[in-house]
Design a protein around this motif. Structure first.
Motif, mmCIF file in Angstrom:
data_model
loop_
_atom_site.group_PDB
_atom_site.id
_atom_site.type_symbol
_atom_site.label_atom_id
_atom_site.label_comp_id
_atom_site.label_asym_id
_atom_site.label_seq_id
_atom_site.Cartn_x
_atom_site.Cartn_y
_atom_site.Cartn_z
ATOM 1 N N ILE A 87 0.971 -1.259 -0.056
ATOM 2 C CA ILE A 87 -0.032 -0.034 -0.002
ATOM 3 C C ILE A 87 0.985 1.256 -0.015
ATOM 4 N N MET A 88 1.982 1.196 0.669
ATOM 5 C CA MET A 88 2.504 2.521 1.179
ATOM 6 C C MET A 88 3.915 2.853 0.470
ATOM 7 N N LEU A 89 4.472 2.071 -0.654
ATOM 8 C CA LEU A 89 5.490 2.312 -1.268
ATOM 9 C C LEU A 89 5.206 2.508 -2.635
ATOM 10 N N PRO A 90 5.994 3.469 -3.164
ATOM 11 C CA PRO A 90 5.903 4.007 -4.722
ATOM 12 C C PRO A 90 6.520 3.075 -5.522
ATOM 13 N N PRO A 91 6.034 2.819 -6.820
ATOM 14 C CA PRO A 91 6.781 1.822 -7.619
ATOM 15 C C PRO A 91 8.260 2.393 -8.017
ATOM 16 N N ASP A 92 8.890 3.487 -7.650
ATOM 17 C CA ASP A 92 10.210 3.789 -8.013
ATOM 18 C C ASP A 92 11.305 3.778 -6.994
ATOM 19 N N ASP A 93 10.524 2.970 -5.829
ATOM 20 C CA ASP A 93 11.216 2.759 -4.527
ATOM 21 C C ASP A 93 12.502 1.893 -5.136
ATOM 22 N N GLU A 94 13.581 2.249 -4.576
ATOM 23 C CA GLU A 94 14.783 1.611 -5.163
ATOM 24 C C GLU A 94 15.065 0.349 -4.556
ATOM 25 N N HIS A 95 14.504 -0.146 -3.447
ATOM 26 C CA HIS A 95 14.750 -1.462 -2.919
ATOM 27 C C HIS A 95 13.531 -2.262 -3.108
ATOM 28 N N TYR A 96 12.257 -1.535 -2.974
ATOM 29 C CA TYR A 96 10.949 -2.485 -3.098
ATOM 30 C C TYR A 96 10.238 -2.159 -4.432
ATOM 31 N N GLY A 97 10.568 -1.373 -5.146
ATOM 32 C CA GLY A 97 9.648 -0.810 -6.460
ATOM 33 C C GLY A 97 9.790 -1.680 -7.340
ATOM 34 N N ALA A 98 9.238 -1.476 -8.477
ATOM 35 C CA ALA A 98 9.048 -2.243 -9.770
ATOM 36 C C ALA A 98 10.586 -2.536 -10.403
ATOM 37 N N ALA A 99 11.446 -2.051 -9.988
ATOM 38 C CA ALA A 99 12.828 -2.134 -10.538
ATOM 39 C C ALA A 99 13.698 -2.424 -9.427
ATOM 40 N N GLY A 100 13.186 -2.540 -8.036
ATOM 41 C CA GLY A 100 13.896 -2.770 -6.857
ATOM 42 C C GLY A 100 14.756 -3.961 -6.888
ATOM 43 N N GLY A 101 15.697 -4.077 -5.929
ATOM 44 C CA GLY A 101 16.703 -4.968 -5.713
ATOM 45 C C GLY A 101 16.146 -6.245 -4.762
ATOM 46 N N TYR A 102 14.930 -6.063 -4.182
ATOM 47 C CA TYR A 102 14.629 -7.148 -3.211
ATOM 48 C C TYR A 102 13.098 -7.612 -3.776
ATOM 49 N N SER A 103 13.043 -8.824 -3.617
ATOM 50 C CA SER A 103 12.101 -9.837 -4.066
ATOM 51 C C SER A 103 11.328 -10.535 -2.620
ATOM 52 N N ASN A 104 10.137 -10.122 -2.404
ATOM 53 C CA ASN A 104 9.658 -11.002 -1.409
ATOM 54 C C ASN A 104 9.235 -12.445 -1.810
ATOM 55 N N CYS A 105 9.957 -13.537 -1.333
ATOM 56 C CA CYS A 105 9.576 -14.896 -1.767
ATOM 57 C C CYS A 105 9.764 -15.870 -0.796
ATOM 58 N N THR A 106 9.723 -15.469 0.613
ATOM 59 C CA THR A 106 9.925 -16.133 1.692
ATOM 60 C C THR A 106 8.611 -17.386 1.831
ATOM 61 N N PRO A 128 12.664 -12.002 -10.957
ATOM 62 C CA PRO A 128 11.709 -11.458 -10.720
ATOM 63 C C PRO A 128 10.818 -10.594 -11.849
ATOM 64 N N ASP A 129 11.582 -10.462 -12.845
ATOM 65 C CA ASP A 129 10.677 -9.599 -14.117
ATOM 66 C C ASP A 129 9.853 -10.826 -14.658
ATOM 67 N N GLN A 130 10.012 -12.085 -14.471
ATOM 68 C CA GLN A 130 9.366 -13.314 -15.290
ATOM 69 C C GLN A 130 8.099 -13.959 -14.427
ATOM 70 N N VAL A 131 8.217 -13.443 -13.012
ATOM 71 C CA VAL A 131 7.175 -14.119 -12.347
ATOM 72 C C VAL A 131 5.811 -12.954 -12.238
ATOM 73 N N LEU A 132 4.614 -13.560 -11.510
ATOM 74 C CA LEU A 132 3.808 -12.671 -11.131
ATOM 75 C C LEU A 132 3.954 -12.052 -9.727
#
Length: 400
Positions: A323-342, A359-363
């Protein structure tokens, strides 16, 4: 707040980060000025974090530490205080103040004095949540409210997940609070959390029994490992809120944003809370995959529905964490460095690897059974409609 992993998944060996540091289980602000409180916590983070290097040290400390911002531009000054309005930001369970940064800048740009606290047990290592109590979290919010109220005429509280519930807890006890901003508030969580404390009689012999899930902890701004005590304390906090609401009725303007697909917090509990708020300026922004949500029983003039399905971005739904992070967030955003896969660890390591490495190939979306059945999925960590959320908040602020 993270969704706790399934029981029985604590298969990884305990490491140093899974033990209590001894420096971060109690609120440490006392009578400190807020700037000194920030410095004290930055020092604590630097001392405790096991993952600091010369490359990432400042980034980790900055993201996990409490912070403050002063309003920019032609902001309104207070009658007898430096500022007219101020907002206290409180992050969620297992998270950090990093999650509140975009909101902090939004409020700063809208003339608010901003302070953000660090909840005890957070920002250092997961083991620090093993013996923390929710009352210590409440002390940090009360401290922040006191420090901010000394500088502003109008005090507002904003919180994400557990931070939203703590904000309500403070508002129920503090007549200075003029309004609330809640994001994925966790008014009700899994009933299993009520039994999380039952590990105590035998966990001294089997330390891994203190954990719902022992994870790699790849993220630098939130814990992936999840101790049972955190779930137990969160349950106790929600029970306290339920009791307090019976005794004290809130009649404040409340802005809330939530997802109907949330698997961490019960959205119906959020809706019921908003129905009980009689203030005419209150607003609920609801991210949904179901266009029939108009029949929720909430006044339509206070409800904004947002279609959370975006096929062109492979997004199936909004999530608790988006809800509260923008798409351009450098860590969690669309091109961010982290993927939540736990949610795949350790039972489905092939999907876990694909989720992290491609991450760009998954849903993307909430980790609902329906979404998980659609293909390899990473939990959505940003809001594609963040600009729209800011517009809705600005409209709400104009009516305050």
């Amino acid at each position: 707040m993270n969704t706790p992993p399934k029981p029985g998944r604590a298969t990884q060996q305990l490491e140093a980060r899974h033990h209590v540091s001894g420096l971060n289980s109690r609120f440490n602000g006392d009578q400190l000025e807020f700037a000194d409180y920030v410095l004290l916590n930055r020092k604590m983070i630097a001392e405790v974090r096991p993952d600091l290097t010369s490359v990432n040290q400042e980034k980790i400390i900055e993201g996990n530490a409490p912070f403050e911002l002063k309003p920019t531009g032609n902001y309104s000054k207070g009658r007898a205080k430096p500022y007219q309005r101020g907002v206290l930001l409180t992050h969620g369970l297992t998270d950090s103040p990093y999650f509140m940064r975009p909101l902090g800048h939004f409020f700063q740009d809208n003339g608010f004095r901003v302070m953000a606290v660090l909840l005890p047990g957070h920002g250092t290592q997961p083991g620090d949540l093993l013996d923390v109590r929710w009352q210590e979290w409440a002390k940090s919010v009360a401290y922040g409210a006191d420090k901010l109220a000394a500088e502003v005429d109008e005090l507002y509280l904003a919180g994400f997940s557990a931070g939203g519930v703590l904000s309500v807890y403070q508002a129920l006890r503090d007549k200075r609070v003029r309004g609330l901003f809640l994001f994925s508030p966790a008014f009700k969580i899994s009933p299993k959390a009520a039994w999380a404390h039952l590990h105590r009689p035998f966990s001294w012999l089997f330390p891994a029994a203190k954990w719902v899930g022992i994870m790699p902890d790849r993220d630098i701004y939130k814990y992936e490992s999840f101790p049972k005590n955190a779930a137990s304390q969160m349950h106790a906090l929600t029970q306290e809120i339920n009791e307090q609401e019976v005794l004290h009725k809130l009649n404040l303007p409340v802005f809330t944003a939530a997802s109907t697909d949330d698997t961490t917090a019960d959205t119906i509990a959020t809706l019921n809370f908003m129905i009980r708020i009689p203030h005419p300026s209150s607003k609920l922004v609801l991210y949904t995959t179901d266009e029939g949500q108009h029949a929720l029983g909430f006044p339509e003039e206070k409800l904004e529905l947002v279609n959370s399905v975006m096929p062109e971005q492979r997004i199936l739904s909004a999530s608790h964490t988006s809800i509260m992070l923008p798409p351009d967030d450098e860590h969690y955003g669309a091109a961010g460095g982290y993927s939540n896969c736990t949610h795949y660890y350790p039972d489905e390591m092939e999907k876990y690897s694909a989720c992290i490495n491609h991450p760009d190939q998954v849903l993307q979306g909430e980790i609902t059974p329906q979404n998980l059945a659609a293909g390899t999925l990473r939990r959505l960590m940003f809001n594609p409609y963040f600009a729209g959320l800011k517009r809705s908040m600005q409209q709400f602020i104009e009516k305050l």
